[in-house]
Design an enzyme around this catalytic site. Structure first.
Site, short mmCIF file in Angstrom:
data_model
loop_
_atom_site.label_atom_id
_atom_site.label_comp_id
_atom_site.label_asym_id
_atom_site.label_seq_id
_atom_site.Cartn_x
_atom_site.Cartn_y
_atom_site.Cartn_z
N ASP A 183 0.87 -1.17 0.00
CA ASP A 183 0.00 0.00 0.00
C ASP A 183 0.91 1.23 0.00
OD1 ASP A 183 -2.40 1.61 0.50
OD2 ASP A 183 -1.57 1.81 2.52
N ASP A 235 -0.18 5.11 0.96
CA ASP A 235 -0.45 6.02 2.07
C ASP A 235 -0.49 5.26 3.39
OD1 ASP A 235 -2.15 8.79 0.80
OD2 ASP A 235 -1.45 7.17 -0.45
N ASP A 277 -1.31 -0.98 5.85
CA ASP A 277 -1.51 -0.44 7.20
C ASP A 277 -2.96 -0.42 7.65
OD1 ASP A 277 -2.03 1.78 5.28
OD2 ASP A 277 -2.36 2.92 7.12
#
Length: 222
Positions: free
Chosen positions: A9, A11, A167
């Site tokens: 991922d 961001d 995250d």
């Protein structure tokens, strides 16, 4: 598991984009006369694309009478200010270098628009990332598996030999939907308890722990 490919991922995993997203969100809210949101609120709102970020931030969500206007303002402001405070998390660049040295193919899969994803990856990571894919026509956004599977296709590999690192709860669901193993990181936009509640089975508290996880898994590095 002998992993050959790592999908990340963007961001909250590789880049700390929160301050620039927070500024863009509040710019749009102020422009349509709505209350501003705190940095912590925006941290909880991100993960499903910028349209969902605004829908969570603006009173009434997407039904707000000026939602489309605010969304256009947010997108325009963010495109012009997406590298003001954004920076790689500490340890990320050494991690990517170590993975490259070990022979892994590296990809990024994000719900950001495809153009900015590619621009940000080039700006912050140079040639460390082999494939970077964002939101684009013909592909459903995460947690649908479309962009993750497309990244694997472009990398010439398959889910059985890939690890997804993210995250958020969205990333856990994306990995599950794409048939990928998942490693959840705790330094980004979701707290550990949220990740565990979403079904996280492996956690890393630092980029160094990502590398340690892979070494413990004895990846082939081919």
């Amino acid at each position: 598991m002998n992993y050959q490919t790592i999908l990340f991922d963007l961001d909250g995993t590789l880049l700390n984009t929160l301050d620039d997203l927070h500024a863009a969100c509040n710019y749009a809210l102020a422009a349509v006369g709505e209350p501003l949101r705190s940095r912590e609120e925006v941290r909880r709102f991100v993960g499903n694309g910028i349209g969902t970020l605004l829908a969570r931030a603006i009173p009434g969500g997407a039904a707000h009478p000026r939602y489309e206007e605010a969304l256009a303002l947010l997108q325009r402001y963010y495109r012009a200010h997406d590298r003001v405070k954004t920076t790689p998390y500490e340890g990320v660049l050494p991690l990517l270098d170590a993975l490259t040295e070990r022979g892994y193919r590296l990809g990024v899969v994000s719900n950001k628009p495809d153009g900015p994803v590619k621009t940000l990856c080039r700006a912050y990571f140079g040639d460390r990332i082999d494939v970077a894919i964002g939101d684009r026509p013909g592909f459903r956004r995460k947690p649908a598996p479309d962009t993750a599977l497309e990244a694997l296709r472009e990398l010439g590999t398959n889910p059985a030999s890939a690890l997804y690192v993210g995250d958020s709860d969205v990333d856990i669901a994306t990995a599950r939907n794409a048939g990928l193993s998942c490693l959840s990181v705790t330094w980004g936009f979701r707290d550990r308890d949220v990740l565990l509640a979403a079904g996280a089975t492996a956690l890393a508290d630092s980029p160094q722990e990502v590398l340690a996880f892979l070494e413990s898994e004895e990846p082939c590095g081919c």
